[in-house]
Design an enzyme around this catalytic site. Structure first.
Site, PDB file in Angstrom:
ATOM      1  N   ASN A 282      -1.055  -4.818  10.475  1.00 30.79           N
ATOM      2  CA  ASN A 282      -0.439  -6.116  10.245  1.00 30.79           C
ATOM      3  C   ASN A 282      -0.320  -6.373   8.744  1.00 30.79           C
ATOM      4  OD1 ASN A 282       0.583  -8.639  10.618  1.00 30.79           O
ATOM      5  ND2 ASN A 282      -1.351  -9.604  11.168  1.00 30.79           N
ATOM      6  N   ASP A 309      -5.135  -1.600   1.707  1.00 32.51           N
ATOM      7  CA  ASP A 309      -5.494  -2.429   2.861  1.00 32.51           C
ATOM      8  C   ASP A 309      -6.402  -1.629   3.810  1.00 32.51           C
ATOM      9  OD1 ASP A 309      -5.739  -4.511   4.623  1.00 32.51           O
ATOM     10  OD2 ASP A 309      -3.634  -4.553   5.241  1.00 32.51           O
TER      11      ASP A 309
HETATM   12 ZN   LIG Z   1      -3.459  -8.893   5.299  1.00 32.28          ZN
END
Ligand SMILES: [Zn+2]
Length: 444
Positions: A282, A309
């Site tokens: 996401n 991330d």
């Molecule tokens: Zn995020």
């Protein structure tokens, strides 16, 4: 006792030169670069390393990492996550605050920073939450979070849906010189979605997350940053139109930066063929057109930073069905290798862009000492063998979680050494010092 170290005939990468330059690099006993010359005669008692045909570049800095401690130490800890970073050529990370409990107070910031000082061999910076408990209802203790040393506030994982709260947070942040980072998503539009919305999601029967949900939120957040005259950092931009909006606001003079992840450059929705949850993240993987626009934006400098991330999840969780499995993949240990394999080696991207966007720029944004390889600087670099290969398997990965689409695949290149100050944090050839067992004073 420490000795001087001479790195012979390395192909030196710098952020501002598309060509590599062959040089000898001498590092003194304290870990400061003494000289970078075409040829340096080895001083007496000096340790010598042959770096012919090897790339030497500034070590990377990852400003978007999930370390899961406290609360989910079964997925990752500060110790395993920071060792995974070193394994991937990264010597500084910024940890996101969506731990359990979240880092939403000065006390929590102090707690994780104490842990990091004790357990990590690289600087681990901390971000605090924008809202209390990351619940989006009330502002977190931003003054306290700042006072205890957090460098960023973000509710990453979720957007700040209440525009009024984001506005107030931006005003606070401006006062404290904190970076506000934004995970852009209109939750009402992505509700229940698990992959990019489009023909491919309909075909697979997986509920979709529309690109416009990210783009609307990017526009709103940039407009608020413009209104409050505050620096905003847009996290993991994934769509061409989202990037176009950022470019427009930047050209308008808004103090905005943004990041792209390696997976949004390298994978698209069509790679999701057999419901492989290692491709569920996401923002979701978008289209091949988005991949191309992001790569173009990276080359043209509209994208400021590459960040992973890194999002560890256990095998048990990732083995759930596609709709139920959590979002996110690990990235610290595959980022450089995958970018090299898919972009640098085939000639789509220069080493200088990697050095600029994955080493220099994150440090500049976070006010850290630059890591360029020059006389007088602290040694903070990696040695990369472009002719070797790395198999991404349990014996390579130091992260506690193995949720990566590269699992049991071989990538080109090998990160052979990571040097920070007087210490060799990683030496894959001799295996010494073993990444997990040597402690060092953290350079702050
Ligand atoms: Zn995020």
């Amino acid at each position: 006792m420490k000795r001087k170290r001479l790195f012979k005939q390395a192909s030196l990468v710098s952020a501002d030169n598309p060509r590599t330059q062959t040089a000898d690099i001498l590092v003194d006993e304290r870990g400061v670069i003494e000289g970078v010359e075409p040829e340096i005669r080895a001083p007496e008692g000096c340790e010598e390393w042959d770096c012919r045909d090897k790339i030497m570049m500034p070590a990377l800095f990852d400003m978007h990492v999930h370390l899961r401690e406290p609360g989910r130490e079964d997925q990752e800890t500060i110790e395993t996550g920071s060792n995974a970073a070193i394994n991937g050529g990264i010597t500084g990370i910024l940890a996101m605050p969506n731990t359990t409990p979240p880092i939403d107070s000065g006390g929590m910031v102090r707690f994780v920073q104490t842990l990091a000082r004790d357990r990590a061999r690289i600087p681990v910076l901390t971000a605090g939450c924008i809202t209390r408990g990351r619940e989006g209802g009330q502002l977190a203790e931003i003054a306290d979070i700042h006072q205890q040393g957090a460098v960023m506030i973000t509710d990453d994982g979720s957007p700040v849906s209440d525009a009024y709260l984001l506005r107030r947070a931006l005003e606070y942040a401006r006062h404290f010189n904190l970076i506000v980072a934004s995970h852009c998503e209109v939750m009402e539009l992505s509700r229940g979605g698990a992959m990019n919305e489009g023909a491919h999601s309909y075909r697979l029967g997986i509920p979709g997350i529309p690109a416009c949900g990210e783009e609307i939120c990017i526009e709103r957040d940039l407009r608020l940053a413009q209104y409050t005259r505050t620096h905003i950092h847009i996290q993991h931009v994934s769509t061409a139109r989202g990037l176009e909006i950022i470019r427009r606001f930047k050209e308008d003079g808004v103090n905005a930066t943004c990041e792209v992840t390696p997976h949004h450059l390298l994978f698209s929705e069509t790679d999701i063929q057999d419901y492989d949850t290692h491709l569920k993240m996401n923002p979701p993987l978008r289209t091949v057109e988005d991949n191309a626009a992001l790569l173009d934006g990276l080359k043209k400098g509209w994208i400021d930073v590459i960040a992973t991330d890194h999002a560890p999840h256990t095998t048990f969780e990732k083995n759930l069905d596609f709709a139920s499995a959590p979002f996110g993949i690990i990235g610290l240990e595959t980022a450089l290798l995958s970018l090299y394999t898919r972009l640098v080696e085939p000639g789509h991207l220069g080493w200088d862009v990697i050095a600029h966007r994955f080493a220099s720029e994150p440090r500049r944004i976070l006010n850290r000492e630059p890591a360029d390889i020059a006389a007088g600087r602290t040694a903070d670099f990696l040695v990369f063998d472009p002719n070797a290969q790395t198999r991404i398997d349990a014996s390579y990965l130091l992260s506690k979680s193995h949720n990566t689409p590269y699992l049991n695949q071989t990538l080109k290149g090998s990160i052979e050494k990571v040097v920070l100050g007087p210490d060799i944090l990683l030496d894959r050839l001799t295996g010494e010092p073993a990444p997990l067992f040597s402690k060092r004073e953290v350079v702050t």
